[in-house]
Scaffold this motif. Structure first.
Motif, PDB file in Angstrom:
ATOM      1  N   GLU A   1       0.846  -1.183   0.000  1.00 31.64           N
ATOM      2  CA  GLU A   1       0.000   0.000   0.000  1.00 31.64           C
ATOM      3  C   GLU A   1       0.880   1.231   0.000  1.00 31.64           C
ATOM      4  OE1 GLU A   1      -2.406   1.508   3.576  1.00 31.64           O
ATOM      5  OE2 GLU A   1      -3.815   0.285   2.428  1.00 31.64           O
ATOM      6  N   SER A   2       0.536   2.190  -0.847  1.00 39.17           N
ATOM      7  CA  SER A   2       1.297   3.426  -0.873  1.00 39.17           C
ATOM      8  C   SER A   2       0.347   4.595  -1.167  1.00 39.17           C
ATOM      9  CB  SER A   2       2.409   3.375  -1.930  1.00 39.17           C
ATOM     10  OG  SER A   2       1.833   3.256  -3.206  1.00 39.17           O
ATOM     11  N   PHE A   3       0.815   5.787  -0.915  1.00 36.88           N
ATOM     12  CA  PHE A   3       0.027   6.988  -1.158  1.00 36.88           C
ATOM     13  C   PHE A   3       0.728   7.841  -2.198  1.00 36.88           C
ATOM     14  CE2 PHE A   3      -0.977   5.517   3.066  1.00 36.88           C
ATOM     15  CZ  PHE A   3      -2.366   5.660   3.120  1.00 36.88           C
ATOM     16  N   VAL A   4      -0.073   8.353  -3.146  1.00 35.31           N
ATOM     17  CA  VAL A   4       0.474   9.232  -4.180  1.00 35.31           C
ATOM     18  C   VAL A   4      -0.339  10.517  -4.188  1.00 35.31           C
ATOM     19  CG1 VAL A   4       1.361   7.361  -5.629  1.00 35.31           C
ATOM     20  CG2 VAL A   4      -0.969   8.163  -5.961  1.00 35.31           C
ATOM     21  N   ARG A   5       0.266  11.573  -4.667  1.00 37.16           N
ATOM     22  CA  ARG A   5      -0.415  12.867  -4.712  1.00 37.16           C
ATOM     23  C   ARG A   5      -1.557  12.842  -5.722  1.00 37.16           C
ATOM     24  NH1 ARG A   5       4.809  16.782  -4.470  1.00 37.16           N
ATOM     25  NH2 ARG A   5       5.153  16.531  -2.237  1.00 37.16           N
ATOM     26  N   CYS A   6      -2.633  13.528  -5.371  1.00 35.81           N
ATOM     27  CA  CYS A   6      -3.785  13.652  -6.264  1.00 35.81           C
ATOM     28  C   CYS A   6      -3.522  14.753  -7.287  1.00 35.81           C
ATOM     29  CB  CYS A   6      -5.058  14.010  -5.479  1.00 35.81           C
ATOM     30  SG  CYS A   6      -5.557  12.774  -4.295  1.00 35.81           S
TER      31      CYS A   6
END
Length: 93
Positions: A86-91
């Motif tokens: 799981e990772s987070f990326v900029r919108c």
């Protein structure tokens, strides 16, 4: 020929000698290695070897700090699994 004998023993779930395990570490491709524990007197290391296509074995070794008489446990068959990360990326705004 020795590789085939080792593969045959592994397939038949026979114990390997310490020399055969050492040979495995020299002859087969190591795909992963981890230090499991570091103690006052020794270090425990895990090595995953690819012995055939999609056939992997783990060898755990206890390495004394004085580098004498490394003790190998019998190889254990392991399988490769890919876990989702799981990772987070900029919108995009």
């Amino acid at each position: 020929m020795i590789k085939q004998e080792i593969l045959s023993k592994l397939a038949n779930k026979e114990d390997l000698t310490q020399e055969e395990i050492e040979l495995m570490l020299q002859e087969f491709k190591e795909v992963q290695s981890d230090i499991i524990d570091t103690g006052h007197w020794d270090t425990t290391i895990s090595a995953i070897l690819e012995v055939d296509e999609d056939l992997y074995y783990e060898i755990t070794s206890c390495v004394p700090n004085n580098a004498e008489d490394i003790e190998y446990q019998q190889p254990r068959r392991v399988k490769k699994e890919t876990e989702p990360v799981e990772s987070f990326v900029r919108c995009e705004d």
